[in-house]
Design a protein around this motif. Sequence first.
Motif, PDB file in Angstrom:
ATOM      1  N   UNK A   1       0.784  -1.228   0.000  1.00 17.72           N
ATOM      2  CA  UNK A   1       0.000   0.000   0.000  1.00 17.72           C
ATOM      3  C   UNK A   1       0.809   1.267   0.000  1.00 17.72           C
ATOM      4  N   UNK A   2       2.058   1.198  -0.431  1.00 21.33           N
ATOM      5  CA  UNK A   2       2.920   2.380  -0.386  1.00 21.33           C
ATOM      6  C   UNK A   2       2.411   3.509  -1.287  1.00 21.33           C
ATOM      7  N   UNK A   3       1.641   3.187  -2.328  1.00 22.76           N
ATOM      8  CA  UNK A   3       1.129   4.211  -3.240  1.00 22.76           C
ATOM      9  C   UNK A   3      -0.298   4.650  -2.908  1.00 22.76           C
ATOM     10  N   UNK A   4      -0.849   4.152  -1.820  1.00 24.67           N
ATOM     11  CA  UNK A   4      -2.216   4.527  -1.456  1.00 24.67           C
ATOM     12  C   UNK A   4      -2.210   5.733  -0.529  1.00 24.67           C
ATOM     13  N   UNK A   5      -3.352   6.378  -0.409  1.00 27.63           N
ATOM     14  CA  UNK A   5      -3.464   7.566   0.445  1.00 27.63           C
ATOM     15  C   UNK A   5      -3.659   7.202   1.910  1.00 27.63           C
ATOM     16  N   UNK A   6      -4.202   6.043   2.177  1.00 28.40           N
ATOM     17  CA  UNK A   6      -4.419   5.599   3.557  1.00 28.40           C
ATOM     18  C   UNK A   6      -4.314   4.087   3.619  1.00 28.40           C
ATOM     19  N   UNK A   7      -3.702   3.585   4.695  1.00 27.38           N
ATOM     20  CA  UNK A   7      -3.549   2.142   4.908  1.00 27.38           C
ATOM     21  C   UNK A   7      -3.915   1.843   6.356  1.00 27.38           C
ATOM     22  N   UNK A   8      -4.786   0.864   6.555  1.00 24.00           N
ATOM     23  CA  UNK A   8      -5.177   0.487   7.907  1.00 24.00           C
ATOM     24  C   UNK A   8      -5.347  -1.023   7.990  1.00 24.00           C
ATOM     25  N   UNK A   9      -5.062  -1.581   9.168  1.00 23.27           N
ATOM     26  CA  UNK A   9      -5.325  -2.991   9.448  1.00 23.27           C
ATOM     27  C   UNK A   9      -6.293  -3.050  10.621  1.00 23.27           C
ATOM     28  N   UNK A  10      -7.444  -3.680  10.410  1.00 26.20           N
ATOM     29  CA  UNK A  10      -8.464  -3.785  11.452  1.00 26.20           C
ATOM     30  C   UNK A  10      -8.557  -5.243  11.906  1.00 26.20           C
ATOM     31  N   UNK A  11      -8.438  -5.463  13.209  1.00 28.90           N
ATOM     32  CA  UNK A  11      -8.598  -6.798  13.772  1.00 28.90           C
ATOM     33  C   UNK A  11      -9.509  -6.695  14.987  1.00 28.90           C
ATOM     34  N   UNK A  12     -10.618  -7.429  14.940  1.00 32.41           N
ATOM     35  CA  UNK A  12     -11.540  -7.493  16.066  1.00 32.41           C
ATOM     36  C   UNK A  12     -11.366  -8.832  16.766  1.00 32.41           C
ATOM     37  N   UNK A  13     -11.423  -8.826  18.088  1.00 34.28           N
ATOM     38  CA  UNK A  13     -11.254 -10.051  18.846  1.00 34.28           C
ATOM     39  C   UNK A  13     -12.551 -10.567  19.420  1.00 34.28           C
ATOM     40  N   UNK A  14     -12.590 -11.872  19.683  1.00 34.02           N
ATOM     41  CA  UNK A  14     -13.761 -12.507  20.295  1.00 34.02           C
ATOM     42  C   UNK A  14     -13.302 -13.526  21.316  1.00 34.02           C
ATOM     43  N   UNK A  15     -13.984 -13.552  22.462  1.00 28.92           N
ATOM     44  CA  UNK A  15     -13.699 -14.572  23.466  1.00 28.92           C
ATOM     45  C   UNK A  15     -14.187 -15.922  22.981  1.00 28.92           C
ATOM     46  N   UNK A  16     -13.515 -16.962  23.419  1.00 34.19           N
ATOM     47  CA  UNK A  16     -13.840 -18.301  22.954  1.00 34.19           C
ATOM     48  C   UNK A  16     -15.257 -18.731  23.322  1.00 34.19           C
ATOM     49  N   UNK A  17     -15.735 -18.388  24.526  1.00 32.62           N
ATOM     50  CA  UNK A  17     -17.078 -18.806  24.930  1.00 32.62           C
ATOM     51  C   UNK A  17     -17.684 -17.761  25.852  1.00 32.62           C
ATOM     52  N   UNK A  18     -18.993 -17.756  25.977  1.00 34.05           N
ATOM     53  CA  UNK A  18     -19.693 -16.716  26.714  1.00 34.05           C
ATOM     54  C   UNK A  18     -19.366 -16.743  28.205  1.00 34.05           C
ATOM     55  N   UNK A  19     -18.975 -17.923  28.746  1.00 34.20           N
ATOM     56  CA  UNK A  19     -18.710 -17.985  30.176  1.00 34.20           C
ATOM     57  C   UNK A  19     -17.384 -17.339  30.545  1.00 34.20           C
ATOM     58  N   UNK A  20     -16.667 -16.829  29.545  1.00 33.38           N
ATOM     59  CA  UNK A  20     -15.390 -16.196  29.824  1.00 33.38           C
ATOM     60  C   UNK A  20     -15.469 -14.672  29.809  1.00 33.38           C
TER      61      UNK A  20
END
Length: 227
Positions: A150-169
Amino acid sequence: MADLTRHQLSSLMLSALRREGLGVRDQFEGRQEPLSWFFRVLAYDQSELDILESGALDTLHAPSALIELVVDELALALANIGLEGFETYLTGSKPGLIGQDRMELNPEVMLAFVHVDVSPPALWLDERESDPTRNEALATRLTDIAQEVGSNSDAVEVHIEGALESSDEWTDRRGTVRPAGIAVHFSFGVPLVGISERELTAVFSRGATVAAKTVEGMRAVFRGDGG
């Protein structure tokens, strides 16, 4: 530049994707008030798209690129009619101001934007184990890819969303987290001033190249990471 239309813009973008070996599906267009129009496609490597279209959906899990072209329709009109044409819509006691030093197009105005978001298939994320070290390494490798391609782009972003393995955690600070949503984002601006079909083609080509290289880079990252 005369008679530039939304259809021509979208066609130029689709041609750029084809030149990079990307096939598209789920084409969609719409309007964002008050003056913008958008055109979106979902792009895959053409060989993988052929598998998709054969109906073998269960056998294909491939990264894809969501590509959006957003056009400022007022800027598009100005690109076609010019300031002299725009002046015919105005009235006043001092005609002829447009075209002189006192009035000109703002070089910061954008005719359009091209947004590229590359993501892995959901299955690749579902199959990953929750491992902080692997998660951090994944983020690092995706960031390296984004910066490299992406060196020639105007903007570069990396998005990572996390999730817990199970609801009891949810209340357990020791709960393990895995990536549940990943996207590598690039943005390209198309200026109104000085734009021509050649410049448009160049911008769309850069976007298509970034999309194709990121799709391949993301595939390599996940293969090397064991899925």
